[in-house]
Design an enzyme around this catalytic site. Structure first.
Site, PDB file in Angstrom:
ATOM      1  N   ARG A 153      -8.362  -0.241   5.092  1.00  0.00           N
ATOM      2  CA  ARG A 153      -7.574   0.814   4.440  1.00  0.00           C
ATOM      3  C   ARG A 153      -6.264   0.255   3.914  1.00  0.00           C
ATOM      4  O   ARG A 153      -5.727   0.745   2.935  1.00  0.00           O
ATOM      5  CB  ARG A 153      -7.250   1.934   5.439  1.00  0.00           C
ATOM      6  CG  ARG A 153      -8.441   2.748   5.846  1.00  0.00           C
ATOM      7  CD  ARG A 153      -7.994   3.959   6.602  1.00  0.00           C
ATOM      8  NE  ARG A 153      -6.929   4.647   5.870  1.00  0.00           N
ATOM      9  CZ  ARG A 153      -6.261   5.683   6.354  1.00  0.00           C
ATOM     10  NH1 ARG A 153      -6.529   6.118   7.553  1.00  0.00           N
ATOM     11  NH2 ARG A 153      -5.319   6.271   5.649  1.00  0.00           N
ATOM     12  N   ARG A 197      -0.141  15.237  12.212  1.00  0.00           N
ATOM     13  CA  ARG A 197       0.641  14.822  11.034  1.00  0.00           C
ATOM     14  C   ARG A 197       1.075  16.097  10.274  1.00  0.00           C
ATOM     15  O   ARG A 197       0.472  16.480   9.304  1.00  0.00           O
ATOM     16  CB  ARG A 197      -0.187  13.905  10.142  1.00  0.00           C
ATOM     17  CG  ARG A 197      -0.779  12.689  10.852  1.00  0.00           C
ATOM     18  CD  ARG A 197       0.229  11.665  11.314  1.00  0.00           C
ATOM     19  NE  ARG A 197       0.958  11.039  10.239  1.00  0.00           N
ATOM     20  CZ  ARG A 197       0.525   9.952   9.563  1.00  0.00           C
ATOM     21  NH1 ARG A 197      -0.650   9.455   9.855  1.00  0.00           N
ATOM     22  NH2 ARG A 197       1.238   9.418   8.600  1.00  0.00           N
ATOM     23  N   ARG A 222      -4.411  10.978   4.385  1.00  0.00           N
ATOM     24  CA  ARG A 222      -3.241  11.847   4.505  1.00  0.00           C
ATOM     25  C   ARG A 222      -2.313  11.687   3.318  1.00  0.00           C
ATOM     26  O   ARG A 222      -1.753  12.665   2.822  1.00  0.00           O
ATOM     27  CB  ARG A 222      -2.501  11.502   5.791  1.00  0.00           C
ATOM     28  CG  ARG A 222      -1.169  12.180   5.863  1.00  0.00           C
ATOM     29  CD  ARG A 222      -0.340  11.763   7.019  1.00  0.00           C
ATOM     30  NE  ARG A 222       1.010  12.199   6.849  1.00  0.00           N
ATOM     31  CZ  ARG A 222       1.429  13.447   6.990  1.00  0.00           C
ATOM     32  NH1 ARG A 222       0.556  14.365   7.292  1.00  0.00           N
ATOM     33  NH2 ARG A 222       2.682  13.781   6.807  1.00  0.00           N
ATOM     34  N   LEU A 259       7.769  19.789   6.544  1.00  0.00           N
ATOM     35  CA  LEU A 259       8.948  19.352   5.775  1.00  0.00           C
ATOM     36  C   LEU A 259       8.614  19.225   4.284  1.00  0.00           C
ATOM     37  O   LEU A 259       9.438  19.542   3.422  1.00  0.00           O
ATOM     38  CB  LEU A 259       9.473  18.022   6.333  1.00  0.00           C
ATOM     39  CG  LEU A 259       9.933  18.078   7.797  1.00  0.00           C
ATOM     40  CD1 LEU A 259      10.250  16.673   8.320  1.00  0.00           C
ATOM     41  CD2 LEU A 259      11.141  19.004   7.960  1.00  0.00           C
ATOM     42  N   CYS A 299      -4.486  12.422  12.793  1.00  0.00           N
ATOM     43  CA  CYS A 299      -5.180  11.146  12.985  1.00  0.00           C
ATOM     44  C   CYS A 299      -4.781  10.630  14.365  1.00  0.00           C
ATOM     45  O   CYS A 299      -4.002  11.250  15.079  1.00  0.00           O
ATOM     46  CB  CYS A 299      -4.798  10.164  11.888  1.00  0.00           C
ATOM     47  SG  CYS A 299      -3.056   9.818  11.861  1.00  0.00           S
ATOM     48  N   ASP A 332       5.276   1.102  11.938  1.00  0.00           N
ATOM     49  CA  ASP A 332       4.060   0.418  11.477  1.00  0.00           C
ATOM     50  C   ASP A 332       3.971  -1.024  11.946  1.00  0.00           C
ATOM     51  O   ASP A 332       2.975  -1.696  11.683  1.00  0.00           O
ATOM     52  CB  ASP A 332       3.995   0.424   9.945  1.00  0.00           C
ATOM     53  CG  ASP A 332       3.823   1.819   9.411  1.00  0.00           C
ATOM     54  OD1 ASP A 332       4.007   2.015   8.195  1.00  0.00           O
ATOM     55  OD2 ASP A 332       3.537   2.711  10.212  1.00  0.00           O
ATOM     56  N   LYS A 377       0.856  -1.206   0.000  1.00  0.00           N
ATOM     57  CA  LYS A 377       0.000   0.000   0.000  1.00  0.00           C
ATOM     58  C   LYS A 377       0.887   1.250   0.000  1.00  0.00           C
ATOM     59  O   LYS A 377       0.665   2.174  -0.778  1.00  0.00           O
ATOM     60  CB  LYS A 377      -0.898   0.009   1.227  1.00  0.00           C
ATOM     61  CG  LYS A 377      -1.486   1.384   1.543  1.00  0.00           C
ATOM     62  CD  LYS A 377      -2.246   1.452   2.836  1.00  0.00           C
ATOM     63  CE  LYS A 377      -1.433   1.693   4.059  1.00  0.00           C
ATOM     64  NZ  LYS A 377      -1.217   3.120   4.418  1.00  0.00           N
ATOM     65  N   ASN A 378       1.902   1.268   0.851  1.00  0.00           N
ATOM     66  CA  ASN A 378       2.703   2.488   1.023  1.00  0.00           C
ATOM     67  C   ASN A 378       3.675   2.756  -0.119  1.00  0.00           C
ATOM     68  O   ASN A 378       4.181   3.856  -0.234  1.00  0.00           O
ATOM     69  CB  ASN A 378       3.441   2.454   2.369  1.00  0.00           C
ATOM     70  CG  ASN A 378       2.471   2.652   3.519  1.00  0.00           C
ATOM     71  OD1 ASN A 378       1.291   2.971   3.297  1.00  0.00           O
ATOM     72  ND2 ASN A 378       2.930   2.437   4.733  1.00  0.00           N
TER      73      ASN A 378
HETATM   74  C1  EPZ Z   1       4.592   7.147   6.017  1.00  0.00           C
HETATM   75  O1  EPZ Z   1       3.807   8.213   6.506  1.00  0.00           O
HETATM   76  C2  EPZ Z   1       3.679   5.924   6.037  1.00  0.00           C
HETATM   77  N1  EPZ Z   1       2.514   6.160   5.189  1.00  0.00           N
HETATM   78  C3  EPZ Z   1       3.210   5.635   7.461  1.00  0.00           C
HETATM   79  O2  EPZ Z   1       2.462   4.425   7.427  1.00  0.00           O
HETATM   80  C4  EPZ Z   1       4.451   5.419   8.333  1.00  0.00           C
HETATM   81  O3  EPZ Z   1       4.039   5.213   9.674  1.00  0.00           O
HETATM   82  C5  EPZ Z   1       5.361   6.659   8.266  1.00  0.00           C
HETATM   83  O4  EPZ Z   1       5.717   6.909   6.889  1.00  0.00           O
HETATM   84  C6  EPZ Z   1       6.644   6.481   9.061  1.00  0.00           C
HETATM   85  O5  EPZ Z   1       7.356   5.388   8.570  1.00  0.00           O
HETATM   86  C7  EPZ Z   1       2.646   6.038   3.850  1.00  0.00           C
HETATM   87  O6  EPZ Z   1       3.705   5.774   3.326  1.00  0.00           O
HETATM   88  C8  EPZ Z   1       1.401   6.260   3.040  1.00  0.00           C
HETATM   89  P1  EPZ Z   1       6.599  10.622   7.872  1.00  0.00           P
HETATM   90  P2  EPZ Z   1       4.390   9.726   6.392  1.00  0.00           P
HETATM   91  O7  EPZ Z   1       6.475  11.896   7.126  1.00  0.00           O
HETATM   92  O8  EPZ Z   1       5.284   9.869   5.252  1.00  0.00           O
HETATM   93  C9  EPZ Z   1       7.063  13.858  11.247  1.00  0.00           C
HETATM   94  C10 EPZ Z   1       0.628   3.008   7.808  1.00  0.00           C
HETATM   95  O9  EPZ Z   1       0.266   2.504   8.879  1.00  0.00           O
HETATM   96  N2  EPZ Z   1       6.846  14.836  10.163  1.00  0.00           N
HETATM   97  O10 EPZ Z   1       7.716   9.699   7.519  1.00  0.00           O
HETATM   98  O11 EPZ Z   1       3.209  10.641   6.489  1.00  0.00           O
HETATM   99  C11 EPZ Z   1       5.846  12.998  11.527  1.00  0.00           C
HETATM  100  O12 EPZ Z   1       4.958  13.643  12.429  1.00  0.00           O
HETATM  101  C12 EPZ Z   1       1.066   4.462   7.775  1.00  0.00           C
HETATM  102  O13 EPZ Z   1       0.709   2.405   6.713  1.00  0.00           O
HETATM  103  C13 EPZ Z   1       7.057  16.185  10.415  1.00  0.00           C
HETATM  104  O14 EPZ Z   1       7.389  16.566  11.527  1.00  0.00           O
HETATM  105  O15 EPZ Z   1       5.219   9.839   7.739  1.00  0.00           O
HETATM  106  C14 EPZ Z   1       6.473  11.762  12.123  1.00  0.00           C
HETATM  107  O16 EPZ Z   1       6.739  11.997  13.492  1.00  0.00           O
HETATM  108  C15 EPZ Z   1       0.806   5.181   9.081  1.00  0.00           C
HETATM  109  N3  EPZ Z   1       6.873  17.084   9.393  1.00  0.00           N
HETATM  110  C16 EPZ Z   1       7.795  11.627  11.369  1.00  0.00           C
HETATM  111  O17 EPZ Z   1       8.067  12.932  10.832  1.00  0.00           O
HETATM  112  C17 EPZ Z   1       6.503  16.682   8.128  1.00  0.00           C
HETATM  113  O18 EPZ Z   1       6.380  17.545   7.232  1.00  0.00           O
HETATM  114  C18 EPZ Z   1       7.752  10.618  10.229  1.00  0.00           C
HETATM  115  O19 EPZ Z   1       6.625  10.928   9.438  1.00  0.00           O
HETATM  116  C19 EPZ Z   1       6.291  15.300   7.896  1.00  0.00           C
HETATM  117  C20 EPZ Z   1       6.477  14.403   8.921  1.00  0.00           C
END
Ligand code: EPZ
Length: 425
Positions: A402, A120, A91, A124, A115, A310, A22-23
């Protein structure tokens, strides 16, 4: 809303095939916006998140065809406005931003909601896009992004307080492929799903090097062409079923269509916990068998190649009935412990505090009506229910749908006694 009824005490056996990731699918589907040629993407899982993405692409003007796991997309004539009604539901729709700005010079995308796993932020994402020339204006919940002078490559460090950002890296990479000059992403996310996106973009004619490392270099090109690509296996689904084999089978289960090189953290923690993990078929199949003397262990989630956030809920479900004390710390989403309260309702002994769960294994869990809250928390409840005494009803099954393709059918194939039913809440 559907619920899943799980009759506990089932002993899993047999084998299943893992679906496409999915991701990895979500950003790859969005990347189809970067060309007016047809792209064909295989092994896209039939889950609501990918369905939402396809609805968004259609609303943007793409021609979308889907039959079984293959999706054909032609983004010949597209518009820059992503529909609020669809974007707010998922998201990951944020990753249409980069491709739209690259292709059309502008985009309007609503700000994704938070969420249950935490707020979220997208700071960045915006930092990356503005670094290469995008101008961003937030107006009534929408982000209006414009690149009046086009996009120009530069060096950007995308590290946030919780480390790299997966979709933030994807967004910048997708915008940079059509930018003038070269973009260097420092502190890039290294997840296999980022590498799969880079492979997809390179097969369209992009020039990306370093995907899978903390430093990705993208040399902009004038345009991209069509391609055919098969999405990598879903490593989180695979890890979920590996845990199922360790906690709810007697002689083990076999899981096909996996990638051993994407599963190191799960392998390491299952083996540390005393379970047997055997790969064969060139690392594409794995058999997981419960250990004779399982023991608790400690997990701290970190960005790839560390233990994935995850997967922590699923391991927590296993630790709930594993002798000894286990400690699970989530440094990426410190609030991602919604599953613990539900597991406690089933008799687990778990204390959570400041991003950490301390689990003391109990003899047995008992069935209770529980509520799914997010995708991976819901998977944890299914795992716990398989092992619990009695029949557990897991409400709000849409959370699982989902990201887990036909999870009830896969569980039935493994001999679990489950059925999907009409829920009341
Ligand atoms: C991806 O989400 C995955 N989703 C998430 O999987 C996964 O948990 C996450 O990466 C971390 O590995 C998809 O790929 C669709 P991040 P993403 O930006 O990219 C912070 C699932 O269960 N952050 O890597 O949205 C954020 O709050 C889902 O399949 C900022 O601070 O996550 C987090 O603490 C849930 N500013 C950390 O970085 C930003 O602009 C990592 O988030 C973006 C993120």
């Amino acid at each position: 809303m559907d619920k899943l009824i799980v009759h506990g005490g089932s002993t899993l056996a047999g084998s299943i095939n893992i679906s496409g990731s999915k991701n990895a699918s979500l950003p790859i589907l969005a990347a189809a916006l970067l060309t007016d040629q047809q792209v064909i993407i295989e092994r896209v899982p039939d889950v609501s998140d990918t369905n939402y993405m396809l609805q968004i692409l259609s609303a943007l003007g793409c021609e979308v065809e889907r039959y079984s796991g293959t999706v054909k997309i032609t983004a010949a004539k597209i518009i820059p406005d992503a529909p609020y009604e669809l974007v707010r539901k998922m998201r990951a729709s944020i990753c249409v931003m980069g491709p739209l700005v690259a292709r059309l010079g502008r985009a309007t995308v609503s700000i994704p909601g938070g969420c249950v796993i935490g707020d979220r932020p997208i700071d960045l994402h915006l930092k990356g896009l503005s670094a290469i020339g995008a101008e961003i204006d937030n107006q009534s919940g929408n982000m209006n992004i414009e690149a009046p002078k086009g996009l120009t490559g530069c060096e950007v460090d995308l590290r946030g307080k919780h480390g790299p950002t997966v979709l933030g890296t994807d967004n910048l990479m997708m915008a940079a492929v059509l930018a003038e000059g070269t973009t260097i992403i420092e502190s890039a996310a290294c997840e296999p799903e980022v590498v799969d996106l880079a492979d997809f973009l390179n097969s369209m004619g992009a020039k990306i090097e370093g995907a899978g490392t903390r430093r990705i270099t993208i040399e902009g090109v004038r345009s991209l062409g069509g391609t055919r690509h098969t999405v990598i296996p879903d490593r989180i689904e695979a890890g979920t079923f590996m845990v199922a084999g360790a906690m709810a089978s007697h002689d083990g289960i076999t899981i096909h269509r996996v990638r051993k090189d994407h599963l190191s953290p799960a392998i390491e923690k299952l083996e540390e916990g005393g379970h047997l993990v055997e790969f064969f078929n060139d690392g594409k199949s794995v058999r997981v068998t419960p250990g004779e003397a399982p023991q608790g262990c400690n997990i701290t989630t970190t960005p790839h190649p560390g233990f994935p956030t995850d997967m922590q809920a699923q391991f927590t479900a296993m630790f709930a009935t594993t002798p000894g004390i286990s400690v699970v710390e989530d440094t990426i989403f410190p609030h991602r412990f919604m599953h613990c309260a539900e597991l406690v309702r089933m008799g687990a002994n778990i204390k959570t505090d400041h991003g950490t769960a301390i689990i003391s294994g109990v003899e047995q869990l008992s069935a209770a009506p529980v509520m799914a809250s997010d995708l991976r928390a819901s998977a944890a409840l299914v795992l716990a229910a398989l092992k619990a005494k009695g029949t557990t009803e897991i409400n709000r099954l849409y959370h699982i749908d989902r990201g887990y393709e036909h999870i009830d059918e896969k569980l039935l194939l493994l001999g679990a006694k489950v059925e999907r039913a009409q829920g009341s809440i």
